[in-house]
Design a protein around this motif. Structure first.
Motif, PDB file in Angstrom:
ATOM      1  N   ILE A 125      -5.482 -17.067  17.543  1.00 44.16           N
ATOM      2  CA  ILE A 125      -6.248 -16.046  17.626  1.00 44.16           C
ATOM      3  C   ILE A 125      -5.478 -15.076  17.852  1.00 44.16           C
ATOM      4  O   ILE A 125      -5.974 -13.748  17.273  1.00 44.16           O
ATOM      5  N   ASN A 126      -4.326 -15.108  18.314  1.00 44.69           N
ATOM      6  CA  ASN A 126      -3.705 -14.422  18.502  1.00 44.69           C
ATOM      7  C   ASN A 126      -3.004 -13.376  17.193  1.00 44.69           C
ATOM      8  O   ASN A 126      -2.611 -12.476  16.970  1.00 44.69           O
ATOM      9  N   ILE A 127      -2.565 -14.721  16.289  1.00 48.03           N
ATOM     10  CA  ILE A 127      -2.126 -14.134  15.217  1.00 48.03           C
ATOM     11  C   ILE A 127      -3.408 -13.881  13.897  1.00 48.03           C
ATOM     12  O   ILE A 127      -2.842 -12.526  13.891  1.00 48.03           O
ATOM     13  N   GLU A 128      -4.436 -14.309  14.251  1.00 46.85           N
ATOM     14  CA  GLU A 128      -5.200 -13.835  13.148  1.00 46.85           C
ATOM     15  C   GLU A 128      -5.588 -12.328  13.686  1.00 46.85           C
ATOM     16  O   GLU A 128      -5.581 -11.320  12.631  1.00 46.85           O
ATOM     17  N   LEU A 129      -5.644 -11.594  14.308  1.00 48.40           N
ATOM     18  CA  LEU A 129      -5.934 -10.235  15.238  1.00 48.40           C
ATOM     19  C   LEU A 129      -4.867  -9.544  15.522  1.00 48.40           C
ATOM     20  O   LEU A 129      -4.885  -8.259  14.592  1.00 48.40           O
ATOM     21  N   ALA A 130      -3.725  -9.811  15.770  1.00 50.46           N
ATOM     22  CA  ALA A 130      -2.247  -8.770  15.398  1.00 50.46           C
ATOM     23  C   ALA A 130      -2.719  -8.713  13.681  1.00 50.46           C
ATOM     24  O   ALA A 130      -2.231  -7.657  13.078  1.00 50.46           O
ATOM     25  N   LEU A 131      -2.755  -9.630  12.308  1.00 42.21           N
ATOM     26  CA  LEU A 131      -2.712  -9.377  11.825  1.00 42.21           C
ATOM     27  C   LEU A 131      -3.823  -8.784  10.801  1.00 42.21           C
ATOM     28  O   LEU A 131      -3.251  -7.915   9.652  1.00 42.21           O
ATOM     29  N   LYS A 132      -4.797  -7.983  11.521  1.00 41.86           N
ATOM     30  CA  LYS A 132      -5.677  -7.407  11.075  1.00 41.86           C
ATOM     31  C   LYS A 132      -5.547  -5.950  11.544  1.00 41.86           C
ATOM     32  O   LYS A 132      -5.945  -5.020  11.373  1.00 41.86           O
ATOM     33  N   ARG A 133      -4.042  -5.302  12.321  1.00 44.73           N
ATOM     34  CA  ARG A 133      -3.962  -4.604  12.442  1.00 44.73           C
ATOM     35  C   ARG A 133      -3.148  -4.039  11.563  1.00 44.73           C
ATOM     36  O   ARG A 133      -1.893  -4.272  11.820  1.00 44.73           O
ATOM     37  N   ASP A 134      -3.378  -2.782  11.218  1.00 47.60           N
ATOM     38  CA  ASP A 134      -1.995  -1.836  10.834  1.00 47.60           C
ATOM     39  C   ASP A 134      -0.675  -1.826  11.293  1.00 47.60           C
ATOM     40  O   ASP A 134       0.102  -1.747  11.064  1.00 47.60           O
ATOM     41  N   GLU A 135      -1.193  -1.712  12.866  1.00 49.68           N
ATOM     42  CA  GLU A 135       0.295  -1.019  13.665  1.00 49.68           C
ATOM     43  C   GLU A 135       0.922  -2.745  13.885  1.00 49.68           C
ATOM     44  O   GLU A 135       2.515  -2.357  13.757  1.00 49.68           O
ATOM     45  N   PHE A 136       0.782  -4.145  12.944  1.00 48.66           N
ATOM     46  CA  PHE A 136       1.539  -4.761  13.373  1.00 48.66           C
ATOM     47  C   PHE A 136       1.577  -5.328  11.862  1.00 48.66           C
ATOM     48  O   PHE A 136       1.937  -6.915  11.233  1.00 48.66           O
ATOM     49  N   SER A 137       1.314  -4.641  11.101  1.00 49.13           N
ATOM     50  CA  SER A 137       1.540  -4.631   9.621  1.00 49.13           C
ATOM     51  C   SER A 137       3.156  -5.515   8.444  1.00 49.13           C
ATOM     52  O   SER A 137       2.841  -5.792   8.407  1.00 49.13           O
ATOM     53  N   GLU A 138       4.139  -5.357   9.769  1.00 51.45           N
ATOM     54  CA  GLU A 138       5.251  -5.692   9.840  1.00 51.45           C
ATOM     55  C   GLU A 138       5.119  -7.566   9.814  1.00 51.45           C
ATOM     56  O   GLU A 138       6.327  -8.085   9.380  1.00 51.45           O
ATOM     57  N   LEU A 139       4.301  -7.743  10.801  1.00 50.96           N
ATOM     58  CA  LEU A 139       3.660  -8.586  10.995  1.00 50.96           C
ATOM     59  C   LEU A 139       4.269 -10.105  10.119  1.00 50.96           C
ATOM     60  O   LEU A 139       4.229 -11.004  10.017  1.00 50.96           O
ATOM     61  N   ARG A 140       3.438  -9.807   8.976  1.00 48.53           N
ATOM     62  CA  ARG A 140       3.183 -10.849   7.723  1.00 48.53           C
ATOM     63  C   ARG A 140       4.111 -10.992   6.866  1.00 48.53           C
ATOM     64  O   ARG A 140       4.490 -11.546   6.857  1.00 48.53           O
ATOM     65  N   LYS A 141       4.675  -9.975   7.579  1.00 47.18           N
ATOM     66  CA  LYS A 141       6.114 -10.011   6.579  1.00 47.18           C
ATOM     67  C   LYS A 141       7.201 -10.782   6.891  1.00 47.18           C
ATOM     68  O   LYS A 141       7.974 -11.337   5.830  1.00 47.18           O
ATOM     69  N   PHE A 142       7.203 -10.808   8.392  1.00 44.55           N
ATOM     70  CA  PHE A 142       8.001 -11.333   9.655  1.00 44.55           C
ATOM     71  C   PHE A 142       7.756 -12.702   9.328  1.00 44.55           C
ATOM     72  O   PHE A 142       8.234 -14.092   9.114  1.00 44.55           O
ATOM     73  N   ILE A 143       5.973 -13.168   9.480  1.00 44.36           N
ATOM     74  CA  ILE A 143       5.492 -14.492   9.099  1.00 44.36           C
ATOM     75  C   ILE A 143       5.931 -15.603   7.667  1.00 44.36           C
ATOM     76  O   ILE A 143       7.068 -16.313   7.212  1.00 44.36           O
ATOM     77  N   LYS A 144       5.852 -14.159   6.440  1.00 43.99           N
ATOM     78  CA  LYS A 144       6.460 -15.079   5.392  1.00 43.99           C
ATOM     79  C   LYS A 144       7.489 -15.155   4.903  1.00 43.99           C
ATOM     80  O   LYS A 144       8.104 -15.856   4.331  1.00 43.99           O
ATOM     81  N   ASP A 145       8.551 -14.093   5.471  1.00 43.01           N
ATOM     82  CA  ASP A 145       9.884 -13.924   4.861  1.00 43.01           C
ATOM     83  C   ASP A 145      10.785 -14.880   5.858  1.00 43.01           C
ATOM     84  O   ASP A 145      11.373 -14.712   5.515  1.00 43.01           O
ATOM     85  N   GLU A 146      10.582 -14.639   7.100  1.00 48.43           N
ATOM     86  CA  GLU A 146      11.438 -15.313   7.833  1.00 48.43           C
ATOM     87  C   GLU A 146      10.747 -16.512   8.775  1.00 48.43           C
ATOM     88  O   GLU A 146      11.548 -17.666   9.595  1.00 48.43           O
ATOM     89  N   ILE A 147       9.728 -17.340   8.507  1.00 48.01           N
ATOM     90  CA  ILE A 147       8.952 -18.543   9.140  1.00 48.01           C
ATOM     91  C   ILE A 147       8.597 -19.210   8.600  1.00 48.01           C
ATOM     92  O   ILE A 147       8.750 -20.476   9.129  1.00 48.01           O
ATOM     93  N   LEU A 148       8.163 -18.860   7.442  1.00 46.21           N
ATOM     94  CA  LEU A 148       7.730 -20.037   6.245  1.00 46.21           C
ATOM     95  C   LEU A 148       8.647 -20.326   5.051  1.00 46.21           C
ATOM     96  O   LEU A 148       9.459 -19.712   5.682  1.00 46.21           O
TER      97      LEU A 148
END
Ligand code: G1P
Length: 283
Positions: free
Chosen positions: A260-283
């Motif tokens: 739920i932390n990830i789901e709600l954080a990804l919905k927020r504009d202020e954390f838009s970098e998170l999606r990129k971080f997960i894609k580029d550096e985690i997956l």
């Protein structure tokens, strides 16, 4: 209608996080878990909430109280947005507290609310269940209650392998999404389970539940189970189940808390970098 939120559990599934912090106060992005539940009630039009607490849960009361010194400092610093948010939390609803002195089970925690509730239907919302929905889950149940003038339990289907984590119901369909309860069993084995329709921590209950809890002996895990009191109540009262719309997270466990932390954080504009971080550096 008043709401009751039991928040007296020990949070052992979340150890060591919960060794010295109530599980209800663990952050989900930037708000404590229990605030989501209180806001669900408020968004459903409920303005009187009783939280059942216990030893070590005092910080919950402070969270919903006025933080005078903090407000003063934010005002001086002209941090008005933060100030507004802090003030809003203390004005959400009339919040009352009662302590459950011993962890004797969910049924017993609910019983602590009997004097505050009196003789009216009430909403029961378990703090471990956070439900993301277009219409607040408890509001959906209140609408079914309005129509059928009976107790209503929120349910959703789960995988067969998961039934032993929940109260499971036996039911008859009344209309789309609405069922008449025939039986209810707390945490059955796969073999015992009458269905895979699980109780998800949202209830509208007739006040007679208190007298049934009073007569309920300790059940599963040697605790006074709400489910056992509901089973007894079913002999004398009609109870309905409603398959609500919404995505439910069990934040009393680590995996759903992370999800739920990830789901709600990804919905927020202020954390838009998170999606990129997960894609580029985690997956
Ligand atoms: C409680 C109820 C159970 C329900 C569940 C939903 O169990 O006893 O019937 O299905 O909440 O979260 P707990 O998870 O507190 O053990």
């Amino acid at each position: 209608m008043k709401a009751v939120i039991p928040a007296a559990g020990l949070g052992t599934r979340l150890l060591p996080m919960t060794k010295n912090s109530p599980k209800e106060m663990l952050p989900i992005v930037d708000k404590p878990a229990i605030q989501y539940v209180v806001e669900e009630a408020v968004n459903a039009g409920i303005d009187d909430i009783l939280i059942v607490t216990g030893r070590g849960k005092e910080v919950i009361e402070n969270h919903f109280d006025v933080a005078y010194e903090l407000e003063k400092i934010l005002e001086e610093r002209k941090e008005f947005e933060k100030l507004g948010e802090i003030r809003r939390i203390s004005q959400l609803a009339d919040i009352y507290y009662v302590r459950q002195h011993l962890p004797l089970g969910l049924g017993h925690a609910v019983y602590m609310a009997r004097k505050h509730i009196g003789n009216e239907y009430f909403a029961l919302m378990l703090g471990d269940d956070i439900i993301l929905a277009n219409k607040p889950c408890i509001k959906q149940l209140m609408e079914v209650h309005e129509k059928y003038k009976s107790s209503v339990i929120g349910v959703q289907k789960v995988e067969r392998e998961e039934v032993s984590k929940y109260g499971i119901i036996e039911y008859e369909k009344v209309e789309d999404g609405v069922y008449r309860l025939m039986d209810i069993i707390e945490k059955p084995s796969m073999e015992e389970a009458p269905s895979n329709m699980a109780v998800m921590g949202r209830y509208i209950l007739h006040p007679s539940i208190f007298s049934f809890i009073e007569k309920t002996k300790p059940g599963k895990n040697n605790e006074i189970q709400l489910t056992d009191a509901l089973k007894a109540m079913l002999k004398e009262h009609e109870i309905y189940a409603y398959e609500f719309e919404g995505k439910r997270f069990d934040v009393g466990g680590k995996l759903d808390w992370l999800k739920i932390n990830i789901e709600l954080a990804l919905k927020r504009d202020e954390f838009s970098e998170l999606r990129k971080f997960i894609k580029d550096e985690i997956l």
